[in-house]
Design a protein around this motif. Structure first.
Motif, PDB file in Angstrom:
ATOM      1  N   ARG A  37     -71.646 138.898 -50.664  1.00 28.64           N
ATOM      2  CA  ARG A  37     -70.185 138.917 -50.739  1.00 28.64           C
ATOM      3  C   ARG A  37     -69.824 139.284 -52.174  1.00 28.64           C
ATOM      4  O   ARG A  37     -70.691 139.611 -52.971  1.00 28.64           O
ATOM      5  CB  ARG A  37     -69.540 137.592 -50.325  1.00 28.64           C
ATOM      6  N   THR A  38     -68.551 139.200 -52.516  1.00 34.64           N
ATOM      7  CA  THR A  38     -68.111 139.503 -53.876  1.00 34.64           C
ATOM      8  C   THR A  38     -68.013 138.207 -54.680  1.00 34.64           C
ATOM      9  O   THR A  38     -67.388 137.240 -54.229  1.00 34.64           O
ATOM     10  CB  THR A  38     -66.756 140.226 -53.860  1.00 34.64           C
ATOM     11  N   TYR A  39     -68.628 138.213 -55.871  1.00 35.20           N
ATOM     12  CA  TYR A  39     -68.635 137.024 -56.724  1.00 35.20           C
ATOM     13  C   TYR A  39     -68.028 137.362 -58.090  1.00 35.20           C
ATOM     14  O   TYR A  39     -68.261 138.437 -58.639  1.00 35.20           O
ATOM     15  CB  TYR A  39     -70.059 136.497 -56.921  1.00 35.20           C
ATOM     16  N   ILE A  40     -67.279 136.384 -58.626  1.00 37.06           N
ATOM     17  CA  ILE A  40     -66.695 136.522 -59.960  1.00 37.06           C
ATOM     18  C   ILE A  40     -67.370 135.500 -60.866  1.00 37.06           C
ATOM     19  O   ILE A  40     -67.154 134.291 -60.737  1.00 37.06           O
ATOM     20  CB  ILE A  40     -65.176 136.286 -59.934  1.00 37.06           C
ATOM     21  N   ALA A  41     -68.208 135.970 -61.777  1.00 38.82           N
ATOM     22  CA  ALA A  41     -68.857 135.093 -62.749  1.00 38.82           C
ATOM     23  C   ALA A  41     -68.056 135.136 -64.045  1.00 38.82           C
ATOM     24  O   ALA A  41     -67.684 136.217 -64.516  1.00 38.82           O
ATOM     25  CB  ALA A  41     -70.293 135.548 -63.001  1.00 38.82           C
ATOM     26  N   LYS A  68     -55.087 138.948 -45.097  1.00 35.57           N
ATOM     27  CA  LYS A  68     -54.343 139.602 -46.166  1.00 35.57           C
ATOM     28  C   LYS A  68     -54.063 138.654 -47.318  1.00 35.57           C
ATOM     29  O   LYS A  68     -54.282 139.001 -48.482  1.00 35.57           O
ATOM     30  CB  LYS A  68     -53.033 140.152 -45.598  1.00 35.57           C
ATOM     31  N   GLU A  69     -53.564 137.460 -47.007  1.00 27.35           N
ATOM     32  CA  GLU A  69     -53.244 136.482 -48.045  1.00 27.35           C
ATOM     33  C   GLU A  69     -53.569 135.081 -47.543  1.00 27.35           C
ATOM     34  O   GLU A  69     -53.526 134.808 -46.342  1.00 27.35           O
ATOM     35  CB  GLU A  69     -51.753 136.549 -48.423  1.00 27.35           C
ATOM     36  N   GLU A  86     -53.375 137.877 -57.322  1.00 27.91           N
ATOM     37  CA  GLU A  86     -54.676 137.737 -57.976  1.00 27.91           C
ATOM     38  C   GLU A  86     -55.351 139.097 -58.139  1.00 27.91           C
ATOM     39  O   GLU A  86     -55.288 139.942 -57.241  1.00 27.91           O
ATOM     40  CB  GLU A  86     -55.594 136.825 -57.146  1.00 27.91           C
ATOM     41  N   THR A  87     -56.023 139.286 -59.282  1.00 24.72           N
ATOM     42  CA  THR A  87     -56.786 140.512 -59.498  1.00 24.72           C
ATOM     43  C   THR A  87     -57.958 140.604 -58.536  1.00 24.72           C
ATOM     44  O   THR A  87     -58.242 141.653 -57.962  1.00 24.72           O
ATOM     45  CB  THR A  87     -57.299 140.572 -60.943  1.00 24.72           C
ATOM     46  N   GLU A  88     -58.656 139.483 -58.346  1.00 24.38           N
ATOM     47  CA  GLU A  88     -59.774 139.404 -57.408  1.00 24.38           C
ATOM     48  C   GLU A  88     -59.491 138.264 -56.439  1.00 24.38           C
ATOM     49  O   GLU A  88     -60.026 137.160 -56.587  1.00 24.38           O
ATOM     50  CB  GLU A  88     -61.092 139.173 -58.158  1.00 24.38           C
ATOM     51  N   PRO A  89     -58.628 138.456 -55.459  1.00 30.88           N
ATOM     52  CA  PRO A  89     -58.263 137.373 -54.547  1.00 30.88           C
ATOM     53  C   PRO A  89     -59.451 136.867 -53.744  1.00 30.88           C
ATOM     54  O   PRO A  89     -60.303 137.649 -53.312  1.00 30.88           O
ATOM     55  CB  PRO A  89     -57.209 138.020 -53.637  1.00 30.88           C
ATOM     56  N   LEU A 129     -57.000 133.891 -70.417  1.00 36.71           N
ATOM     57  CA  LEU A 129     -57.313 132.574 -70.961  1.00 36.71           C
ATOM     58  C   LEU A 129     -57.985 131.674 -69.926  1.00 36.71           C
ATOM     59  O   LEU A 129     -58.459 130.590 -70.253  1.00 36.71           O
ATOM     60  CB  LEU A 129     -56.047 131.907 -71.514  1.00 36.71           C
ATOM     61  N   ALA A 130     -58.015 132.111 -68.669  1.00 35.41           N
ATOM     62  CA  ALA A 130     -58.636 131.364 -67.579  1.00 35.41           C
ATOM     63  C   ALA A 130     -58.778 132.321 -66.405  1.00 35.41           C
ATOM     64  O   ALA A 130     -58.230 133.428 -66.430  1.00 35.41           O
ATOM     65  CB  ALA A 130     -57.789 130.145 -67.198  1.00 35.41           C
ATOM     66  N   PRO A 131     -59.513 131.934 -65.354  1.00 39.04           N
ATOM     67  CA  PRO A 131     -59.641 132.823 -64.196  1.00 39.04           C
ATOM     68  C   PRO A 131     -58.281 133.245 -63.655  1.00 39.04           C
ATOM     69  O   PRO A 131     -57.431 132.406 -63.344  1.00 39.04           O
ATOM     70  CB  PRO A 131     -60.417 131.969 -63.179  1.00 39.04           C
ATOM     71  N   ASN A 132     -58.077 134.552 -63.592  1.00 43.33           N
ATOM     72  CA  ASN A 132     -56.852 135.139 -63.044  1.00 43.33           C
ATOM     73  C   ASN A 132     -55.589 134.719 -63.785  1.00 43.33           C
ATOM     74  O   ASN A 132     -54.502 134.738 -63.223  1.00 43.33           O
ATOM     75  CB  ASN A 132     -56.721 134.791 -61.553  1.00 43.33           C
ATOM     76  N   GLN A 133     -55.712 134.361 -65.057  1.00 41.41           N
ATOM     77  CA  GLN A 133     -54.547 133.996 -65.868  1.00 41.41           C
ATOM     78  C   GLN A 133     -54.535 134.839 -67.138  1.00 41.41           C
ATOM     79  O   GLN A 133     -55.361 134.633 -68.044  1.00 41.41           O
ATOM     80  CB  GLN A 133     -54.568 132.508 -66.226  1.00 41.41           C
ATOM     81  N   ASN A 134     -53.599 135.773 -67.187  1.00 41.11           N
ATOM     82  CA  ASN A 134     -53.442 136.584 -68.382  1.00 41.11           C
ATOM     83  C   ASN A 134     -52.745 135.785 -69.479  1.00 41.11           C
ATOM     84  O   ASN A 134     -52.031 134.814 -69.211  1.00 41.11           O
ATOM     85  CB  ASN A 134     -52.631 137.838 -68.063  1.00 41.11           C
TER      86      ASN A 134
END
Length: 954
Positions: free
Chosen positions: A115-119, A879-880, A902-905, A198-203
């Protein structure tokens, strides 16, 4: 520098310092960083994660002391300095200079499923005083990398960034940076500027772009506005130009893309983030050094590349050339640059040396990133740098030793040498054509020219022979070439081998002509010619010979044949045919006169040349096709001739056909666009023009006269015909479902693929929809159908999908079944009917959640996640997702997550049992509410709510 610029600098810097004011005691430390993700075991999906961070040595805080959190993206985390030290594979610390330190942390982790993983890595905080980040000293530092693991395509490591993300710039001078990205798998890289996080999915809120007028409004040459850009292909970052002294941060991502042979499209596999810092200094009395690089190269593997790169500095300062990129990262015979001292006198010739070999073969060019820096005296300001990118493509050598012979059972045995790069497991492609074709594969012209040969088979690289027994026809000269095609992800193909040809004996009748001599609905005539069996064993089958000429309808097919004649001649004119509307194919049965009941052999079938016409604006386009055993793209006679009537000035001579033009079959498709240019007389509207073509072909056999000339039927079209055909009718079952879209009632059907969805893999992306229709062709001038598609079904959203001559269209390669179709009919004058009724297909959604999970970091059931296996349980067409957790009484909200924006939902949710503040929740029962939005057309199925209890067990 003008005083106005200096005073402006002081004012902005003062504002920035007020924003960033903080006591020295809590001044923290992280300047920059990036991440690399490396696959180390494809068998069990084990990856190595390397996070490289750059720290401010002026701070007493070190990396790891700012509440660090490392997330693997599957719910597994490592938190705190002690845990990181205990679980890291390695940690190294290096001093770069008196301002900058470098820390490299390496972790190893195994994923449980594709699957897709965000490290990611998050730590508090950034260093103090970053001009374009408000209150940077209290702003966490966050970087991440995304990797997509697909079943059957798990070989993937992220790009490596080899040039450090810390650099100095000079006020008023353009700044350049290149990350020196290299992808070990040879994937295509794309560079994009993004906002620091500054955190996951937080600009970072309040971040100021480097080209904002508050930061700078002028370029090096005095023009404006300021320029900030990154070259998407080379990664060269340009900031033209810094205006004020200080430290600035900017972030960008490096995406990796790979072509999917299954989908026939480019697929993004992931990306890595670089968050870098630029230290801008003043008092610059220095110009950038310059590099002169060679032209881009394409070499055959095994070539020793020796090229000169010239470096110089306008100020005469000593220079240093650094080289990065693929040729320097590989382990097997890497490239070198000399001299390699830190700084040498300017100007200087640097020698690039790379002994290439077969392990370097790949489809995409290697990018050599060159960075030249000058060594400036203290009073000249900071050292400046320039970058250049140089491309080198390493292609595979041609297979060698191709030869062959006829076999006893009518095939052709081919043999060749063992391939020099067989250890890389390429496929050896066998290409075939009728008659010889001369070309010289040079200058990266790998593979086979389009349309020149036909691919007949692919064999493993260890194999050095094969037998061609596919449609091998007597009397034909077959010519072969080999190409080595290398597997993805590196890909690539070799130069083509030397051509080898062999001629098959003529042991039966051989058709040479199927030429239409008269076009008519009922009195059409076709002339058929054939050879005698010139190479037959006359002792076994003594002459004279007798032939049965068989006719079949269509360009191909051998059902329901008609015996046209029995004769001892070698030609016949077939009459009373509908050559206007129908095409035919023929074969010849061989007998001896002495034994007319004993069939010896049947010739290969050969069809008429079928011509079609399409009227377009101020022109008529004709196209033709024929299924014949000879080659209609021959070297010796490549031209096909186009004839037309009404070539006189007033377009009144309908009886006489004149040669108006030709096409070169070696370089063109069998299509011609007539605008009247041959005699300078434009086609007249509402005048019917008629055409036929004469093809030229050959068997490549010296015993058979060539070229073989064959005429098509005559066909007519009217440029000014404006009467559209009748609308087509969609075929559906009785009483289909309907929904309203955009105020229109449309047909809604359940796709056939939904009926077997439970047996389809979770990440399947090769669905298909099939549309069928009827058409009343009352005017007998039907050319085909245009298929239109819209994902939403909104009236103005339909776009052209494809053209077909069938009354069925299969739309394949779909990741979503949702979509609507309309069909229109096209006649030979290019007129288009109205649309058919709209037919829509809808997705079959599914989503299921558990009621228990155990967030105890044992990598099993660590997160509250939607089911992902088996196939019958995995999420479909989501979708969401909006997810909220409450205490057991359903009152206080203690955690929430939404994929919106989210950039990577993460539609799986993957909640790790923590509250909003990141604190682990106690073991117990909690209440959740989930709203899932599905990607469907039917509004009644678009949203599904889940309200239930979930138990945390630790």
């Amino acid at each position: 520098m003008p005083s106005s610029k200096r005073s402006g600098k002081i004012a902005v810097l003062g504002i920035a310092l007020l924003l960033c004011i903080s006591s020295i005691a809590k001044a923290t430390h992280i300047r920059a960083g990036d991440v690399c993700i490396e696959l180390i075991s494809q068998t069990n999906l084990t990856y190595r994660f390397t996070f490289t961070l750059y720290t401010d040595l002026g701070s007493e805080v070190r990396i790891g002391q700012g509440n660090p959190i490392f997330r693997f993206g599957d719910g597994t985390t490592i938190e705190g300095e002690a845990a990181i030290i205990a679980q890291a594979e390695s940690i190294s610390r290096t001093v770069i200079n008196n301002e900058v330190g470098k820390v490299v942390m390496v972790f190893v982790h195994t994923y449980q499923a594709p699957r897709t993983y965000i490290a990611s890595y998050t730590e508090q905080n950034r260093n103090e005083g970053i001009i374009n980040i408000p209150n940077s000293v209290d702003t966490p530092f966050h970087i991440q990398g995304v990797t997509r693991i697909e079943p059957g395509n798990a070989v993937n490591s992220s790009p490596k960034l080899s040039i450090p993300p810390i650099d100095k710039a000079c006020v008023g001078q353009a700044y350049f940076h290149n990350p020196g990205a290299f992808d070990p798998d040879g994937d295509s890289l794309v560079f994009k500027i993004v906002l620091p996080q500054l955190a996951p999915n937080q600009n970072i809120l309040g971040y100021t772009d480097l080209n904002d007028p508050i930061i700078t409004n002028e370029r090096e040459d005095g023009s404006n506005p300021a320029l900030l850009q990154i070259d998407q292909e080379t990664g060269l970052l340009t900031w033209d130009a810094p205006q004020f002294v200080g430290e600035y941060n900017i972030a960008f991502i490096v995406e990796e893309w790979r072509f999917s042979e299954l989908r026939q499209e480019w697929v993004q596999l992931g990306f890595v983030t670089r968050d870098m810092q630029i230290l801008v200094e003043d008092e610059c009395r220095n110009e950038r050094p310059e590099i002169t690089v060679p032209m881009d190269l394409c070499v055959e593997a095994g070539t020793n590349i020796r090229e000169v790169i010239i470096g110089s500095d306008p100020d005469g300062h000593p220079i240093s050339l650094e080289a990065f990129g693929g040729p320097f990262e590989i382990n097997n015979s890497p490239a070198t640059i000399s001299p390699d001292q830190s700084f040498v006198a300017s100007p200087q010739e640097f020698e690039f040396n790379w002994q290439t070999n077969s392990s370097h073969i790949r489809e995409r060019p290697y990018q050599v990133q060159l960075k030249i820096s000058d060594d400036t005296p203290d009073d000249a300001g900071p050292s400046l740098a320039s970058f250049e990118t140089w491309n080198i493509t390493v292609v595979a050598p041609a297979p060698t030793g191709l030869s062959g012979a006829l076999t006893n059972n009518g095939g052709i045995q081919l043999v060749w040498d063992e391939y020099i790069a067989a250890n890389l497991n390429p496929l050896i492609q066998v290409w075939r054509r009728i008659d010889t074709f001369e070309f010289s594969p040079i200058e990266c012209n790998t593979g086979i020219p389009d349309g020149a040969y036909e691919l007949i088979k692919e064999v493993p690289s260890a194999q050095t022979n094969t037998v061609d027994n596919e449609d091998v026809s007597p009397g034909t000269k077959y010519c072969y070439r080999l190409v080595a095609k290398f597997p993805l992800p590196q890909g690539g193909e070799s130069y083509a081998s030397t051509e080898f040809c062999v001629t098959v004996p003529i042991d039966r009748a051989l058709i040479t002509n199927v030429s239409i001599e008269e076009t008519d609905e009922s009195n059409g005539e076709i002339s058929i010619r054939w050879t005698s069996p010139l190479d037959i064993d006359t002792d076994v089958f003594p002459p004279p010979y007798q032939y049965n000429l068989m006719r079949f309808e269509g360009l191909s097919g051998s059902n329901n044949g008609t015996l046209v004649t029995t004769t001892q001649d070698n030609s016949f004119v077939d009459t009373n045919l509908n050559t206007l509307d129908e095409s035919y194919n023929y074969s010849v049965e061989l007998y001896t006169v002495a034994n007319p009941d004993n069939l010896i052999a049947i010739s290969e079938p050969a069809s008429t040349v079928r011509l079609s016409a399409l009227a377009i604006q101020n022109a008529i386009e004709v196209e033709w096709i024929a299924n014949v055993p000879w080659n209609n793209r021959t070297e010796s006679a490549p031209y096909h001739y186009i004839y037309r009537n009404r070539t006189d000035s007033d377009a009144s001579d309908a009886q006489n056909f004149i040669l108006i033009d030709s096409i070169n079959s070696k370089t063109s498709n069998f299509i011609y666009n007539d605008t009247g240019s041959f005699n300078g007389i434009a086609l007249k509207e509402e005048v019917e023009y008629c055409y036929f073509v004469t093809t030229q072909g050959s068997y490549g056999n010296a015993q058979i006269d060539s070229p073989l000339l064959n005429n098509s039927q005559e066909i007519c079209a009217v440029p000014g015909d404006e009467v559209p055909p009748i609308d087509p009718d969609i075929l559906v079952d009785n009483n289909p479902d309907r929904i309203d879209i955009d105020g229109n009632s449309v047909i809604l059907v359940t796709p056939e693929d939904c009926q077997n969805i439970t047996n389809t893999p979770c990440n399947y992306d090769n669905f298909s929809n099939t549309v069928r229709w009827n058409q009343n062709n009352t005017d007998s001038d039907l050319a085909g159908y245009r298929v239109y598609f819209s994902e939403s079904g909104l009236t103005d959203s339909f776009t052209f999908l494809g053209f077909t001559e069938d009354i069925e269209y299969i739309h394949g390669g779909l990741s979503s079944l949702k979509g609507c179709y309309r069909i229109s009919t096209i006649d030979r004058s290019g007129n288009e009917s109205g649309f058919s009724e709209t037919i829509c297909f809808d997705n079959c959604p599914f989503y299921r959640l558990p009621n228990t999970f155990t967030p105890n970091s044992d990598t099993r059931n660590d997160t509250f996640s939607a089911f992902n296996e088996p196939n019958s349980e995995c999420p479909r067409f989501v979708k969401e997702v909006e997810f909220r957790v409450f205490n057991r009484w359903g009152g206080k909200e203690i955690y929430s997550y939404s994929t919106c924006g989210e950039t990577e939902p993460d539609i799986f949710i993957n909640w790790d049992g923590r509250d909003k503040s990141g604190n682990p929740l106690a073991e117990g029962t909690y209440y959740y509410h989930v709203v899932v939005t599905f990607d469907v057309l039917d509004e009644s199925k678009r949203t599904q709510e889940f309200r239930n209890w979930v138990k945390i067990i630790r």
